[in-house]
Design a protein around this motif. Structure first.
Motif, PDB file in Angstrom:
ATOM      1  N   LEU A  32      -3.937   1.368   8.221  1.00  0.00           N
ATOM      2  CA  LEU A  32      -3.559   1.082   7.183  1.00  0.00           C
ATOM      3  C   LEU A  32      -2.056   0.315   7.082  1.00  0.00           C
ATOM      4  N   ILE A  74     -12.562  -3.702   5.694  1.00  0.00           N
ATOM      5  CA  ILE A  74     -12.618  -2.845   6.598  1.00  0.00           C
ATOM      6  C   ILE A  74     -12.166  -4.358   7.876  1.00  0.00           C
ATOM      7  N   THR A  93      -7.863  -2.425  10.903  1.00  0.00           N
ATOM      8  CA  THR A  93      -7.520  -2.069   9.790  1.00  0.00           C
ATOM      9  C   THR A  93      -8.064  -2.410   8.744  1.00  0.00           C
ATOM     10  N   ALA A  94      -7.782  -1.487   7.253  1.00  0.00           N
ATOM     11  CA  ALA A  94      -8.114  -1.934   6.595  1.00  0.00           C
ATOM     12  C   ALA A  94      -7.227  -2.143   5.165  1.00  0.00           C
ATOM     13  N   ALA A  95      -7.982  -3.328   3.786  1.00  0.00           N
ATOM     14  CA  ALA A  95      -6.777  -3.574   3.763  1.00  0.00           C
ATOM     15  C   ALA A  95      -7.058  -4.399   2.751  1.00  0.00           C
ATOM     16  N   PRO A 114     -11.087  -3.280  -1.290  1.00  0.00           N
ATOM     17  CA  PRO A 114     -11.189  -3.196   0.032  1.00  0.00           C
ATOM     18  C   PRO A 114     -12.267  -3.899   1.188  1.00  0.00           C
ATOM     19  N   LEU A 127       0.524  -1.452  -0.191  1.00  0.00           N
ATOM     20  CA  LEU A 127       0.145   0.345  -0.327  1.00  0.00           C
ATOM     21  C   LEU A 127       0.684   0.763   0.455  1.00  0.00           C
ATOM     22  N   ALA A 131      -2.049  -1.532  -2.017  1.00  0.00           N
ATOM     23  CA  ALA A 131      -4.014  -1.056  -2.031  1.00  0.00           C
ATOM     24  C   ALA A 131      -2.856   0.695  -2.399  1.00  0.00           C
ATOM     25  N   GLN A 146     -12.134   4.606   2.300  1.00  0.00           N
ATOM     26  CA  GLN A 146     -13.674   3.654   2.659  1.00  0.00           C
ATOM     27  C   GLN A 146     -13.008   3.872   4.225  1.00  0.00           C
ATOM     28  N   GLN A 149      -8.510   2.967  -2.780  1.00  0.00           N
ATOM     29  CA  GLN A 149      -9.095   1.071  -1.916  1.00  0.00           C
ATOM     30  C   GLN A 149      -8.861   1.150  -0.973  1.00  0.00           C
ATOM     31  N   ASN A 150      -8.273   1.635   0.076  1.00  0.00           N
ATOM     32  CA  ASN A 150      -8.177   1.404   1.431  1.00  0.00           C
ATOM     33  C   ASN A 150      -8.659   3.004   2.472  1.00  0.00           C
ATOM     34  N   SER A 151      -7.424   4.020   2.487  1.00  0.00           N
ATOM     35  CA  SER A 151      -8.120   5.290   3.204  1.00  0.00           C
ATOM     36  C   SER A 151      -9.564   6.101   2.670  1.00  0.00           C
TER      37      SER A 151
END
Length: 392
Positions: free
Chosen positions: A239, A349, A259-261, A347, A114, A129, A137, A133-135
């Motif tokens: 992240l 979470i 965490t988002a991934a 994505p 990421l 990402a 969301q 695609q992560n932040s």
């Protein structure tokens, strides 16, 4: 894994690829997982007959989480070892150190991490990402469930500064406030994180957004716990906190944090279960399986698919084929967007449970087209079900 003379396009020898993942230094734990994913993919490809009947052989070095070492070893791979394709780098500072060498030597870097976005190189394929695609969301999720008063904590290098800038933009769009922004040197002592927690206490935020990386992540979460904060009332959302960093923490310290991934070790799909089982069989049952490891795994498969079709590891020929490649990755089907060399990713979470494992709380439902410059997105464009940009 060895060094030696390169195998040209017309030779019967192995296809040789360069690997730059740190076995030592502040980000060694997550980079070791990336190396494990890469070597697993190479094992699978070779077991299936290699590429055009030739084995794939890794030439690997340990850059020790040091951007200067990454730069030097990238030059060694491209000039002395004669490889054309490099797979590696974790911190953005290391990617930025390697790219000028890769560009000058007409190589190609596959980057499985990421990152902060806002970059394009003809000589780089980005499989981690991008911010859309992560932040975006994660920001939407936090604002809806926890509040709009944020405190930002990061490691002192390029990715945290840029990622925090993006998160700040999203928060302000939603009429939220950033109450503080602090950066801590890589390898900082426990006392430095204790001081940060005092600043957090004074600010009284609703949520902490962390871009702290590597072994320092465990110090941050320990300091949060020692200060008497709880994830129920002040969660850390990140992240950069993966299974590798959670494994460094005492049981319970990470519980309730977010965490988002695109991938978590606990995903229940058949492809994910097969990948996790194979990863642990090859690398050790206690080795964490991270999103960065999954990206390292699928990018090798995508690259070798393109090599199978072209018969050459020349970067321009591979790039032309990568846009047509896809792979059923553990996270779901992935492919490379030809217009910007970034991967379509799915994505998710997740919240860390009392068992130290991630439990998915939200899923986009499909892969999201990469927009590394965040040209079209803002928080109002991302509804609760994630369908607006969940393009397949």
């Amino acid at each position: 894994m060895r060094a030696g003379s390169p195998a040209s396009d017309n030779e019967d020898g192995a296809w040789r690829v360069g690997l730059l993942f740190s076995a030592t230094g502040v980000t060694a734990d997550v980079e070791t997982s990336q190396l494990g994913g890469t070597l697993l993919a190479i094992d699978e490809i070779n077991a299936a007959g290699g590429v055009r009947g030739r084995r794939v052989e890794a030439v690997a070095y340990d850059p020790a989480s040091d951007p200067r070492a990454f730069r030097r070893l990238a030059e060694t791979l491209l000039v002395e070892d004669g490889v054309r394709l490099i797979f590696g780098c974790y911190m953005s500072s290391t990617r930025k150190a390697v790219l000028p060498i890769v560009e000058a030597q007409d190589g190609l870097l596959f980057y499985p991490t990421l990152y902060e976005g806002f970059e394009y190189s003809r000589h780089c394929v980005y499989t981690g990402a991008a911010p859309n695609q992560n932040s975006i969301q994660l920001a939407t999720y936090l604002l809806r469930h926890y509040g709009n008063r944020f405190f930002l904590i990061g490691s002192d290098y390029v990715y945290p500064y840029e990622s925090n800038r993006i998160m700040s933009d999203f928060v302000v769009q939603s009429r939220g406030r950033v109450l503080g922004e602090v950066y801590v040197p890589l390898g900082a002592p426990d006392a430095a994180f204790a001081e940060v927690m005092e600043k957090v206490r004074e600010a009284e935020p609703d949520v902490i957004f962390s871009t702290v990386v590597g072994t320092d992540t465990a110090r941050l979460y320990a300091a949060h716990h020692a200060a008497g904060f709880t994830s129920r009332h002040l969660p850390i959302a990140s992240l950069t906190t993966s299974e590798a960093e959670v494994a460094l923490m005492p049981r319970g310290v990470a519980a309730g944090h977010i965490t988002a991934a695109p991938f978590f070790e606990t995903l229940g799909t058949p492809a994910a279960r097969r990948f996790v089982a194979a990863f642990k069989k090859r690398n050790g049952v206690h080795r964490p399986v991270t999103a960065a490891a999954e990206a390292a795994y699928f990018q090798m498969h995508l690259a070798m698919q393109a090599l199978e079709r072209t018969g050459t590891d020349a970067p321009e020929a591979l790039l032309a084929e990568l846009g047509a490649a896809s792979f059923e990755a553990p996270q779901g089907r992935v492919r490379i967007e030809p217009s910007n060399h970034h991967a379509w990713l799915r994505p998710r979470i997740a919240e860390i449970g009392a068992d130290g494992r991630f439990h998915v709380m939200w899923d986009a439902g499909a892969a999201v087209k990469p927009d590394p410059y965040c040209v079209v997105q803002n928080l109002d464009d991302w509804p609760a079900d994630g369908r607006r940009f969940a393009l397949s």
